[in-house]
Enzyme design. Structure first.
Site, PDB file in Angstrom:
ATOM      1  N   ARG B  51       0.808  -1.224   0.000  1.00 24.43           N
ATOM      2  CA  ARG B  51       0.000   0.000   0.000  1.00 24.43           C
ATOM      3  C   ARG B  51       0.832   1.260   0.000  1.00 24.43           C
ATOM      4  O   ARG B  51       0.585   2.180  -0.772  1.00 24.43           O
ATOM      5  CB  ARG B  51      -0.810   0.080   1.287  1.00 24.43           C
ATOM      6  CG  ARG B  51      -2.026  -0.678   1.294  1.00 24.43           C
ATOM      7  CD  ARG B  51      -2.431  -0.971   2.735  1.00 24.43           C
ATOM      8  NE  ARG B  51      -3.265  -2.132   2.687  1.00 24.43           N
ATOM      9  CZ  ARG B  51      -4.513  -2.092   2.290  1.00 24.43           C
ATOM     10  NH1 ARG B  51      -5.076  -0.954   1.985  1.00 24.43           N
ATOM     11  NH2 ARG B  51      -5.205  -3.193   2.199  1.00 24.43           N
ATOM     12  N   THR B  52       1.768   1.317   0.921  1.00 24.25           N
ATOM     13  CA  THR B  52       2.574   2.532   1.052  1.00 24.25           C
ATOM     14  C   THR B  52       3.412   2.735  -0.201  1.00 24.25           C
ATOM     15  O   THR B  52       3.519   3.847  -0.724  1.00 24.25           O
ATOM     16  CB  THR B  52       3.481   2.432   2.297  1.00 24.25           C
ATOM     17  OG1 THR B  52       2.660   2.149   3.424  1.00 24.25           O
ATOM     18  CG2 THR B  52       4.228   3.721   2.542  1.00 24.25           C
ATOM     19  N   LYS B  80      22.501  -9.351   0.662  1.00 20.61           N
ATOM     20  CA  LYS B  80      23.914  -9.767   0.623  1.00 20.61           C
ATOM     21  C   LYS B  80      24.698  -9.128   1.756  1.00 20.61           C
ATOM     22  O   LYS B  80      25.915  -9.201   1.796  1.00 20.61           O
ATOM     23  CB  LYS B  80      24.532  -9.372  -0.720  1.00 20.61           C
ATOM     24  CG  LYS B  80      23.855 -10.011  -1.911  1.00 20.61           C
ATOM     25  CD  LYS B  80      24.520  -9.550  -3.215  1.00 20.61           C
ATOM     26  CE  LYS B  80      23.640  -9.859  -4.416  1.00 20.61           C
ATOM     27  NZ  LYS B  80      23.377  -8.661  -5.218  1.00 20.61           N
ATOM     28  N   HIS B 129       6.152   6.781  11.026  1.00 24.31           N
ATOM     29  CA  HIS B 129       5.572   6.591   9.704  1.00 24.31           C
ATOM     30  C   HIS B 129       4.914   7.923   9.327  1.00 24.31           C
ATOM     31  O   HIS B 129       3.686   8.040   9.284  1.00 24.31           O
ATOM     32  CB  HIS B 129       4.549   5.454   9.752  1.00 24.31           C
ATOM     33  CG  HIS B 129       4.111   4.964   8.407  1.00 24.31           C
ATOM     34  ND1 HIS B 129       4.684   5.399   7.229  1.00 24.31           N
ATOM     35  CD2 HIS B 129       3.156   4.079   8.055  1.00 24.31           C
ATOM     36  CE1 HIS B 129       4.083   4.782   6.215  1.00 24.31           C
ATOM     37  NE2 HIS B 129       3.150   3.984   6.689  1.00 24.31           N
TER      38      HIS B 129
END
Ligand SMILES: [Zn+2]
Lengths: 142, 305
Positions: B51-52, B80, B129
């Site tokens: 969604r984001t 890695k 967020h």
């Protein structure tokens, strides 16, 4: 009890009683060849009891570390038997690599190269938070 | 402003500037269709959040820009063992702006040091967020016409819900805001929200356990998901997840102009039957998120339209 006067050296005064040995260890004073005196529970006008450390040599001290561990300490630099300089410590705004973030979700837990930095967010409460995850610092300061 | 890591980096004036810009985008989308022509957004998603990511990508496409990036860590160099600093330094050579999602708290802050281009935190673990909060704030603004004198109910997982903490911080700066914190005992807001934020500013708040009892007072109801991954054991999760489910029945006592928000995805904490209620704003919130990301990209790229 009488402890001899220092000609050239450092006196750490007003150490919170009981914390002298921690500071002795953290500053690595056990590794010095010069005279070092640890005085426990000396009488203090300000605090009732205090610890004092006398170091018979002028060494480089990390005031940030000292200020973080015990911000009430007074550092007296003695030269030629006289007081050359006096520093009153305070809590540093930032401490780097002195304490480690214990939050397993913090980026510092996976990236070993990162320095562990804490920012003073509340001087009154002596509260530091990790600059990455904002977790409160593990308690060193009461 | 060079990066957006934490919503509290934005003053209320800067926030209003972004809201004004978003409102202008909504009113005149054509004006912005080529605003970021020739610019590239890198979406670096070290953990998946479709969604984001889609919201950022849609935002950039609607500004006429392009998008590069990856959507999970195992398709990237992080698998890695490359450091965040090195990854973003490389990406910064190609992209004009970076949106970064990472499971570890503070990773986007690390990224700002070497990226050389603006970095937007698209979620760092349970921490910040900020673009979700921007979506929340634009929704409140559009539904309520402003941020002052609102009684703000937050319901569900208030302990681990990062969107909740950011939203309380951001909303606590406006006059006449009251908070009603509705949650099970186990999932109350962390103490520092009360002791460091609400109490020093004398902001009225109540911590309650009953959604129904709180309902009649609320101007905004912010529902959150009780997330499985925040629990250490399954039994606790199963016991608590259904505690606070919003149904048409519970809404009977609510104000006629209540605005119901939810950061999505929902599991079952809002009954589907609520979706047709005009007070349900959570899908509008998704759209608002895109507009605010557009406004933010313009601001960080210093594009004048
Ligand atoms: Zn941390």
């Amino acid at each position: 009890m009488i402890i001899g006067q220092i000609k050239d050296g450092i006196v750490l005064d007003h150490i919170t009683a009981g914390r002298g040995m921690d500071i002795y260890r953290i500053l690595g004073l056990d590794k010095l060849d010069c005279t070092v005196a640890m005085i426990k529970n000396a009488d203090s006008v300000k605090k009732g009891k205090k610890d004092i450390i006398k170091i018979g040599q002028v060494i480089d001290l990390d005031f940030t570390v000292l200020g973080y561990i015990d911000p009430g300490i007074t550092v007296n630099i003695i030269q030629d038997g006289k007081l050359a300089k006096r520093e009153h410590l305070s809590l540093p705004e930032r401490v780097t690599d002195i304490i480690h973030c214990k939050n397993p979700r913090c980026i510092t837990s996976t990236e070993q190269e990162l320095r562990h930095e804490f920012r003073l967010v509340d001087r009154e409460k002596k509260l530091y938070r990790c600059i990455y995850c904002e977790s409160p610092a593990p308690k060193v300061v009461d | 402003m060079k990066n957006l890591i934490d919503i509290m980096q934005l003053s209320t004036d800067e926030l209003q500037e972004l809201i004004d810009r978003a409102m202008d985008i909504i009113a005149n989308p054509a004006k912005y269709a080529e605003a970021c022509h020739g610019k590239k957004l890198a979406t670096l998603f070290f953990e998946p959040s479709t969604r984001t990511r889609l919201s950022f990508e849609a935002a950039m496409y609607e500004l006429g820009g392009n998008v590069i990036g990856f959507s999970e860590a195992n398709s990237s160099s992080a698998a890695k063992g490359e450091s965040v600093a090195d990854t973003v330094r490389t990406v910064g050579c190609y992209a004009d702006i970076i949106a970064m999602r990472h499971p570890k708290e503070g990773a986007p802050l690390v990224a700002t040091r070497t990226a050389g281009v603006p970095v937007v935190n698209a979620g760092d673990g349970g921490h910040n967020h900020p673009t979700q909060t921007l979506a929340d704030l634009l929704t409140i603004y559009r539904e309520k016409g402003g941020f002052e004198n609102l009684t703000f109910g937050l319901c569900g997982d208030l302990k681990f819900g990062r969107t909740v903490h950011s939203l309380i911080s951001a909303m606590s700066r406006y006059k006449g805001v009251k908070f009603v914190l509705i949650s099970p005992e186990e999932l109350r807001v962390p103490r520092y929200i009360i002791t460091d934020l609400l109490e020093p500013k004398h902001i009225p708040y109540a911590e309650v356990t009953s959604l129904e009892a709180a309902m009649p007072d609320l101007d905004i109801l912010y529902m959150t998901r009780v997330q499985r991954e925040r629990f250490f054991n399954e039994a606790d999760y199963m016991r608590l997840k259904d505690t606070y489910i919003l149904t048409p029945d519970k809404l009977r006592a609510a104000k006629k102009d209540l605005a119901i928000l939810h950061p999505l995805p929902r599991v079952n904490e809002i009954s589907v039957a609520v979706d047709d209620d005009p007070r349900a704003c959570y899908f509008k919130q998704v759209l608002n998120g895109k507009y605010m990301r557009m406004a933010l990209i313009l601001k960080l790229l210093e594009v004048n339209v």
